[in-house]
Design a protein around this motif. Structure first.
Motif, PDB file in Angstrom:
ATOM      1  N   ALA A  32      22.826 -26.326  26.602  1.00 11.50           N
ATOM      2  CA  ALA A  32      22.656 -25.923  27.991  1.00 11.50           C
ATOM      3  C   ALA A  32      21.205 -26.138  28.413  1.00 11.50           C
ATOM      4  CB  ALA A  32      23.022 -24.450  28.164  1.00 11.50           C
ATOM      5  N   THR A  33      20.974 -26.158  29.715  1.00 12.47           N
ATOM      6  CA  THR A  33      19.604 -26.087  30.235  1.00 12.47           C
ATOM      7  C   THR A  33      19.321 -24.712  30.829  1.00 12.47           C
ATOM      8  OG1 THR A  33      20.093 -26.806  32.510  1.00 12.47           O
ATOM      9  CG2 THR A  33      19.738 -28.531  30.862  1.00 12.47           C
ATOM     10  N   ALA A  34      20.380 -23.894  31.034  1.00 14.93           N
ATOM     11  CA  ALA A  34      20.227 -22.636  31.763  1.00 14.93           C
ATOM     12  C   ALA A  34      19.786 -21.479  30.864  1.00 14.93           C
ATOM     13  CB  ALA A  34      21.539 -22.283  32.458  1.00 14.93           C
ATOM     14  N   PHE A  35      20.611 -21.176  29.866  1.00 17.64           N
ATOM     15  CA  PHE A  35      20.321 -20.048  28.979  1.00 17.64           C
ATOM     16  C   PHE A  35      21.130 -20.201  27.708  1.00 17.64           C
ATOM     17  CE2 PHE A  35      23.217 -18.750  32.427  1.00 17.64           C
ATOM     18  CZ  PHE A  35      24.397 -18.604  31.726  1.00 17.64           C
ATOM     19  N   LEU A  36      20.644 -19.588  26.639  1.00 18.39           N
ATOM     20  CA  LEU A  36      21.346 -19.604  25.368  1.00 18.39           C
ATOM     21  C   LEU A  36      22.520 -18.637  25.431  1.00 18.39           C
ATOM     22  CD1 LEU A  36      18.180 -19.481  23.078  1.00 18.39           C
ATOM     23  CD2 LEU A  36      19.560 -21.487  23.635  1.00 18.39           C
ATOM     24  N   ALA A  37      23.621 -19.012  24.803  1.00 20.76           N
ATOM     25  CA  ALA A  37      24.803 -18.162  24.798  1.00 20.76           C
ATOM     26  C   ALA A  37      24.639 -17.063  23.757  1.00 20.76           C
ATOM     27  CB  ALA A  37      26.039 -18.993  24.504  1.00 20.76           C
ATOM     28  N   ALA A  38      25.396 -15.997  23.958  1.00 27.33           N
ATOM     29  CA  ALA A  38      25.430 -14.935  22.958  1.00 27.33           C
ATOM     30  C   ALA A  38      26.008 -15.483  21.662  1.00 27.33           C
ATOM     31  CB  ALA A  38      26.275 -13.773  23.464  1.00 27.33           C
ATOM     32  N   GLY A  39      25.635 -14.864  20.539  1.00 25.61           N
ATOM     33  CA  GLY A  39      26.097 -15.338  19.242  1.00 25.61           C
ATOM     34  C   GLY A  39      27.614 -15.368  19.166  1.00 25.61           C
ATOM     35  N   GLU A  40      28.148 -16.415  18.577  1.00 25.40           N
ATOM     36  CA  GLU A  40      29.607 -16.580  18.432  1.00 25.40           C
ATOM     37  C   GLU A  40      29.861 -16.915  16.968  1.00 25.40           C
ATOM     38  OE1 GLU A  40      32.969 -16.018  19.098  1.00 25.40           O
ATOM     39  OE2 GLU A  40      32.348 -16.605  21.121  1.00 25.40           O
ATOM     40  N   ASP A  41      30.158 -15.874  16.154  1.00 20.50           N
ATOM     41  CA  ASP A  41      30.249 -16.037  14.709  1.00 20.50           C
ATOM     42  C   ASP A  41      31.306 -17.036  14.290  1.00 20.50           C
ATOM     43  OD1 ASP A  41      28.240 -14.193  14.420  1.00 20.50           O
ATOM     44  OD2 ASP A  41      29.592 -12.496  14.087  1.00 20.50           O
ATOM     45  N   SER A  42      32.349 -17.211  15.106  1.00 20.79           N
ATOM     46  CA  SER A  42      33.448 -18.077  14.708  1.00 20.79           C
ATOM     47  C   SER A  42      33.149 -19.552  14.934  1.00 20.79           C
ATOM     48  CB  SER A  42      34.722 -17.691  15.468  1.00 20.79           C
ATOM     49  OG  SER A  42      34.539 -17.870  16.854  1.00 20.79           O
ATOM     50  N   LEU A  43      32.064 -19.863  15.667  1.00 22.96           N
ATOM     51  CA  LEU A  43      31.718 -21.259  15.932  1.00 22.96           C
ATOM     52  C   LEU A  43      30.869 -21.827  14.802  1.00 22.96           C
ATOM     53  CD1 LEU A  43      30.836 -21.136  19.728  1.00 22.96           C
ATOM     54  CD2 LEU A  43      32.920 -22.023  18.684  1.00 22.96           C
ATOM     55  N   PRO A  44      30.964 -23.132  14.556  1.00 21.87           N
ATOM     56  CA  PRO A  44      30.135 -23.751  13.523  1.00 21.87           C
ATOM     57  C   PRO A  44      28.661 -23.659  13.881  1.00 21.87           C
ATOM     58  CG  PRO A  44      31.893 -25.226  14.253  1.00 21.87           C
ATOM     59  CD  PRO A  44      31.863 -24.089  15.202  1.00 21.87           C
ATOM     60  N   ASP A  45      27.826 -23.819  12.866  1.00 23.33           N
ATOM     61  CA  ASP A  45      26.387 -23.819  13.112  1.00 23.33           C
ATOM     62  C   ASP A  45      26.011 -24.971  14.034  1.00 23.33           C
ATOM     63  OD1 ASP A  45      25.971 -21.642  11.498  1.00 23.33           O
ATOM     64  OD2 ASP A  45      25.538 -22.836   9.709  1.00 23.33           O
ATOM     65  N   GLY A  46      25.064 -24.726  14.890  1.00 14.98           N
ATOM     66  CA  GLY A  46      24.547 -25.752  15.786  1.00 14.98           C
ATOM     67  C   GLY A  46      23.133 -25.391  16.170  1.00 14.98           C
TER      68      GLY A  46
END
Length: 279
Positions: free
Chosen positions: A217-231
């Protein structure tokens, strides 16, 4: 050929940090990067697809980009398909029509000497709308007409491949039915990259001859999402190079862009809380 993918700008008529970061991005692209083409992979406006003021202001800000620009919509631009749409905001004909009236076609083909770019509306997939059937027909006709040996770059908002093996309470990818149908159609072409947004993080994975790219994103970082792969969880953009039939992609930072979260934008945090409370 140099192509820049930006995503999840979440612009609003109220201005604030997302607009400030976007203006830094525009200046950087125009003065330093100078790409041949810019693709926006959705969530142009902040949260509510029915907010006309946000849509108009977002268009004004996109017009600051001097490079030719192509756009596909995100769920905050037109709504989501299905029963578990975020905040209950589902995609409708009226929402897509409002987007198209301001930003142009929600699916498109753009051909250059080096490659073919295709953009599709991921939010229609699984919607059951007539617009979905029309888009599938367009995809079938377009793929049948593409040169077999010319590199193809596909752009959409939500990831094409499964983003997580664990169940979540919101849509993080297009789902298996649409994915299998689309990949089946794309088998005959030289697909080299699939660029998406939506997850507010950068990741690149090899998928046979293609690279799958999650744009930050360019706007803001998303809240942590444990189920998503590392990025890579930093704000920025993706720079593609198409040369000699090969396609590569790199994460890029915007000089001076602060790495903010929704907590740094109280108006957005409050709006998210209010809208999700309505579900």
């Amino acid at each position: 050929m140099k192509i820049v993918q930006i995503s999840d700008t979440h612009l609003t008529a109220a201005g604030g940090p997302t607009e400030e970061g976007f203006r830094l991005l525009v200046r950087h692209l125009d003065e330093d990067v100078r790409p041949d083409l810019v693709v926006h992979s959705g969530d142009i406006q902040v949260l509510d697809p029915d907010d006309t003021a946000d849509r108009v202001r977002s268009r004004e800000l996109l017009d600051l980009i001097s490079t030719p620009l192509l756009v596909v919509p995100g769920n905050h631009d037109v709504g989501m398909p299905g029963l578990n749409a975020w905040a209950g905001i589902t995609v409708t004909d009226a929402r897509v029509a409002a987007h198209v009236a301001v930003f142009g076609p929600d699916h498109w083909r753009h051909e250059t000497d080096e490659a073919v770019l295709i953009g599709i509306d991921s939010e229609l997939l699984g919607s059951g709308l007539q617009r979905e059937a029309d888009q599938w027909r367009w995809i079938e006709d377009t793929v049948a007409d593409l040169p077999v040996r010319k590199p193809v770059l596909l752009f959409l908002h939500k990831p094409l491949w499964s983003a997580t093996d664990e169940p979540v309470d919101h849509q993080v990818d297009v789902g298996p039915v649409a994915r299998d149908r689309l990949l089946g159609l794309l088998e005959r072409i030289d697909l080299r990259s699939v660029g998406c947004g939506h997850l507010h993080r950068y990741r690149q994975v090899r998928r046979d001859r293609a690279i799958e790219v999650w744009a930050p994103a360019t706007a803001f970082l998303a809240a942590g999402e444990d189920s998503l792969p590392d990025g890579r969880q930093e704000l920025g953009y993706v720079e593609y190079t198409v040369e000699g039939g090969e396609v590569t992609a790199q994460f890029r930072l915007v000089p001076g862009m602060p790495q903010i979260t929704t907590d740094d934008v109280p108006s957005i945090a409050q709006a998210i809380e209010a809208m999700t409370a309505l579900r």
